[in-house]
Scaffold this motif. Structure first.
Motif, short mmCIF file in Angstrom:
data_model
loop_
_atom_site.label_atom_id
_atom_site.label_comp_id
_atom_site.label_asym_id
_atom_site.label_seq_id
_atom_site.Cartn_x
_atom_site.Cartn_y
_atom_site.Cartn_z
N PRO A 6 32.03 37.45 55.30
CA PRO A 6 32.11 36.01 55.06
C PRO A 6 33.56 35.53 55.19
O PRO A 6 34.51 36.27 54.92
N LEU A 7 33.72 34.29 55.62
CA LEU A 7 35.05 33.73 55.79
C LEU A 7 35.84 33.74 54.49
O LEU A 7 37.04 33.96 54.49
N ILE A 48 38.32 18.28 61.83
CA ILE A 48 38.71 19.62 61.38
C ILE A 48 37.56 20.59 61.59
O ILE A 48 37.74 21.71 62.08
N ASP A 49 36.34 20.17 61.25
CA ASP A 49 35.17 21.01 61.42
C ASP A 49 34.94 21.34 62.88
O ASP A 49 34.69 22.50 63.24
N ASN A 50 35.03 20.34 63.74
CA ASN A 50 34.83 20.55 65.16
C ASN A 50 35.90 21.49 65.73
O ASN A 50 35.59 22.40 66.51
N GLY A 51 37.14 21.29 65.34
CA GLY A 51 38.22 22.15 65.81
C GLY A 51 38.06 23.59 65.34
O GLY A 51 38.30 24.54 66.09
N VAL A 56 36.58 29.21 66.56
CA VAL A 56 35.79 30.42 66.29
C VAL A 56 35.03 30.82 67.54
O VAL A 56 34.94 32.01 67.88
N GLU A 57 34.44 29.85 68.24
CA GLU A 57 33.71 30.17 69.48
C GLU A 57 34.66 30.75 70.53
O GLU A 57 34.29 31.67 71.26
N THR A 58 35.87 30.25 70.60
CA THR A 58 36.85 30.77 71.56
C THR A 58 37.22 32.21 71.23
O THR A 58 37.27 33.07 72.10
N VAL A 59 37.46 32.47 69.95
CA VAL A 59 37.83 33.83 69.53
C VAL A 59 36.67 34.80 69.76
O VAL A 59 36.86 35.93 70.22
N ASN A 60 35.45 34.34 69.45
CA ASN A 60 34.28 35.22 69.60
C ASN A 60 33.83 35.35 71.05
O ASN A 60 33.04 36.21 71.38
#
Length: 64
Positions: A6-7, A48-51, A56-60
């Motif tokens: 978890p984060l 902030i949520d969108n960013g 996270v999608e970029t890292v994953n």
């Protein structure tokens, strides 16, 4: 092998490391956390949520 954490656990470990090894004061961590909760209740929250989600999608590597 995938490990799912978890984060909150990851952030907790980062905070613990910052306090233990970098000498960050506990009161500063509390102020930053409270500021984060304050920002979550403003008009900036969707941005902030969108960013965060895009980061996270970029890292994953989940590019559509």
């Amino acid at each position: 092998m995938n490990v799912e954490l978890p984060l909150v656990v990851v952030l907790g470990l980062l905070v613990w490391g910052a306090i233990k090894f970098l000498g960050v004061r506990v009161w500063l961590v509390v102020v930053i956390a409270l500021f984060g909760f304050y920002l979550a209740d403003t008009f900036l929250a969707p941005a902030i949520d969108n960013g965060t989600r895009n980061g996270v999608e970029t890292v994953n590597g989940n590019h559509d």
